[in-house]
Design an enzyme around this catalytic site. Structure first.
Site, mmCIF file in Angstrom:
data_model
loop_
_atom_site.group_PDB
_atom_site.id
_atom_site.type_symbol
_atom_site.label_atom_id
_atom_site.label_comp_id
_atom_site.label_asym_id
_atom_site.label_seq_id
_atom_site.Cartn_x
_atom_site.Cartn_y
_atom_site.Cartn_z
ATOM 1 N N LYS A 289 0.842 -1.200 0.000
ATOM 2 C CA LYS A 289 0.000 0.000 0.000
ATOM 3 C C LYS A 289 0.877 1.249 0.000
ATOM 4 C CE LYS A 289 -4.069 -1.730 2.483
ATOM 5 N NZ LYS A 289 -5.038 -1.479 1.412
ATOM 6 N N ARG B 52 -10.564 -11.378 1.759
ATOM 7 C CA ARG B 52 -11.370 -12.466 1.194
ATOM 8 C C ARG B 52 -10.645 -13.805 1.259
ATOM 9 N NH1 ARG B 52 -11.672 -9.179 -4.365
ATOM 10 N NH2 ARG B 52 -11.423 -7.504 -2.851
HETATM 11 N N1 BES Z 1 -8.331 -3.547 4.164
HETATM 12 C C1 BES Z 1 -8.423 -3.160 2.810
HETATM 13 C C2 BES Z 1 -9.696 -2.391 2.489
HETATM 14 C C3 BES Z 1 -9.765 -0.981 3.008
HETATM 15 C C4 BES Z 1 -9.078 0.022 2.384
HETATM 16 C C5 BES Z 1 -10.560 -0.690 4.073
HETATM 17 C C6 BES Z 1 -9.189 1.313 2.849
HETATM 18 C C7 BES Z 1 -10.677 0.609 4.537
HETATM 19 C C8 BES Z 1 -9.983 1.614 3.932
HETATM 20 C C9 BES Z 1 -8.412 -4.387 1.909
HETATM 21 O O1 BES Z 1 -7.640 -5.432 2.352
HETATM 22 C C10 BES Z 1 -7.849 -3.952 0.603
HETATM 23 O O2 BES Z 1 -6.712 -3.585 0.575
HETATM 24 N N2 BES Z 1 -8.680 -3.997 -0.437
HETATM 25 C C11 BES Z 1 -8.270 -3.585 -1.727
HETATM 26 C C12 BES Z 1 -8.806 -4.576 -2.717
HETATM 27 C C13 BES Z 1 -8.289 -4.374 -4.102
HETATM 28 C C14 BES Z 1 -6.824 -4.704 -4.165
HETATM 29 C C15 BES Z 1 -9.072 -5.253 -5.028
HETATM 30 C C16 BES Z 1 -8.842 -2.201 -1.981
HETATM 31 O O3 BES Z 1 -9.988 -1.938 -1.585
HETATM 32 O O4 BES Z 1 -8.154 -1.372 -2.548
HETATM 33 MN MN MN Z 2 -5.641 -5.273 1.759
#
Ligand code: BES
Ligand code: MN
Ligand code: ZN
Length: 498
Positions: A279, A353
């Protein structure tokens, strides 16, 4: 907090503070009317002079009000008379609790519970009062050094009721409010703890502690080798890069003999760096909140146990840390889930997931009456619904409606999002049974569809709390949601509501 219900009048009770409400156009609430009469017009006079506002949630504290036994009178605006909603009621109680918490008041009598509130009752007004007060009084202090500021001295809350038969309902409402608030506080506390403290092992210890000394509650924790034996290759692929061992936490509360249980599954990513699909830096600290699904279901378990509900409830928490390292899963790696289905991990940041699917498969053994997973799953859900409503997806219209309605009643709202083959098709992989991402469109829904591939034949719903589980900015902190929503589902299911 201690509660009592009383039919005594606002002006007659010698408490540290009595709470009354006023409406627009000089209309007084029931308690305010009594205080106004006893004080020969103090309330009306001050509304006229502009020292008391009737706008909803504006609170003024008066002292030395003649003819009133209480030391203080908190007067709160309730807006237009006849139009007070539960949401407005909660806003008013919150404002009052904030104002009172800055005083030294230990005992309070609130007359707001006498007011006519659209679609509500003494039970819910008492419950929302208790929940709002705890929400205001909550402080995260355990990581601060030095002399800690004392919490509010507030100890007793009297709930004014019109007749004796309402007293029983108000007392029950306060008791349930206390139970839900305890669950919310636990969820907030776990969420707010930093990831170097709140590890998968810490979550497991917390779950064990909750069960200690409760005859109806047991906690069992599976370690990595046990999970490997069960074939949880998907879950384990997420923690492959972390020095923190993964845990599968399984809690069982038996309050209803051999009934089929409701199963709650909570995403417990104690820190989400994204893994190799790292990230970006800004606000990455907030990924300590990526276990708020786990916190929400453990909090709900705490609430149910405290309320001693006659229901069977199981909680399953896959707990991991998502880190990049030389042992971490790489984009393109293919893993095998407990269900036997293979997954191409195109993005290691879509990790929630990957742990939930194995936890859902594991949960089949409980033959759940309903299974609800709770997860900070997608940024896309935050884009869709913002910070106000939790995304609700389900393979059953009935279950989705049930959860939606519970959210409305509990003032912890959600909104339906679709599922469907057209979205699920976005998860096609050239190399495995499915990919773990579905491309740029409909990210909250494709995440739901991914989980849907593991819940065939189950009465299942998925809650995406990515937007609702915590607040960012100056008030950064966990919200304790969706403990109220889930508690409402369970209270209704076991017939504990009046
Ligand atoms: N934990 C995150 C989702 C999230 C992001 C929650 C920001 C709250 C605030 C999750 O694990 C994630 O990183 N999801 C990705 C999925 C994508 C790579 C398909 C996302 O939402 O960007
Ligand atoms: Mn994630
Ligand atoms: Zn995550």
């Amino acid at each position: 907090m201690e509660y009592f219900a009383t039919t005594s009048k606002a002006s007659r009770r010698a408490v540290d503070c009595v709470v009354v409400g006023v409406y627009a156009r000089n209309r007084l609430g029931i308690g305010a009317e009594d205080v106004d009469t006893a004080s020969k017009g103090e309330i009306k006079k001050r509304i006229k002079s502009g020292d008391i506002s009737t706008s909803i949630g504006r609170c003024t504290i008066l002292t030395n009000v003649p003819g009133v036994k209480a030391d203080r009178v908190a007067v709160v605006g309730l807006g237009k008379s006849g139009k007070l909603t539960v949401t407005g009621f909660k806003k008013a109680v919150t404002a009052v609790a904030q104002a009172i918490s800055r005083t030294k008041a230990k005992s309070v009598l609130t007359c707001l519970t006498l007011e006519p509130v659209v679609d509500s009752s003494s039970y819910y007004l008492a419950r929302h009062t208790a929940e709002a007060v705890h929400d205001v009084l909550y402080r995260f202090t355990q990581m601060k050094s030095g002399r800690k500021k004392k919490g509010s001295p507030l100890k007793t809350i009297g709930l004014a009721v019109a007749k004796r038969s309402d007293a029983t309902k108000a007392k029950l409402g306060a008791e349930h409010g206390e139970g839900i608030a305890a669950g919310v506080s636990l969820a907030k506390e776990l969420g707010n703890l930093p990831a170097n403290v709140c590890t998968p092992s810490y979550l497991a210890r917390t779950a064990k502690k909750l069960a200690a000394g409760n005859g109806k509650l047991t906690t069992k924790v599976l370690n990595e080798s046990e999970m490997k034996r069960l074939g949880m290759g998907s879950l384990l692929s997420v923690s492959a890069g972390s020095a923190e061992p993964a845990k599968l936490i399984v809690m069982q509360y038996k309050g209803a003999g051999n009934d089929q249980p409701v199963v709650l599954v909570g995403k417990g990513v104690t820190f989400d760096t994204g893994g190799i699909s790292l990230k970006p830096g800004p606000a990455m600290d907030e990924m300590k909140f990526d276990m708020c699904g786990a916190a929400g279901v453990i909090g709900t378990m705490a609430a149910v146990a405290k309320m001693k509900l006659p229901i069977n409830l199981n909680v399953v928490v896959p707990a991991v840390e998502n880190m990049p390292s030389s042992t971490a899963t790489k984009p393109g790696d293919i893993v095998k889930s407990m269900s036997g289905q293979t997954i191409e991990v195109l993005n290691t940041d879509a990790e929630g997931r990957l742990i939930l699917c194995d936890a859902l498969t594991y949960s089949r053994r409980f033959k759940p009456a309903a299974i609800i997973d709770v997860a900070t799953l997608t940024g896309a859900c935050v884009v869709a619904l913002g910070a106000h409503r939790t995304g609700i997806m389900s393979n059953s219209d009935e279950l989705r409606e049930e959860i939606f309605g519970a959210g409305e009643t509990a003032e912890d709202r959600g909104w339906p999002l679709p599922l469907g083959d057209e979205y699920a098709a976005q998860l096609k992989s050239n190399f495995a049974d499915m990919a773990n991402i579905g491309g740029p469109g409909g990210g909250a829904v494709t995440a739901g569809c991914f989980l849907g591939k593991f819940t065939d034949g189950l009465n299942w719903a998925h809650l995406d709390i990515a937007g609702t589980a915590w607040k960012s900015g100056a008030k950064k902190g966990a919200s304790g949601r969706p403990v109220p929503m889930l508690s409402q589902v369970l209270l209704a299911r076991c017939g504990a509501l009046p």
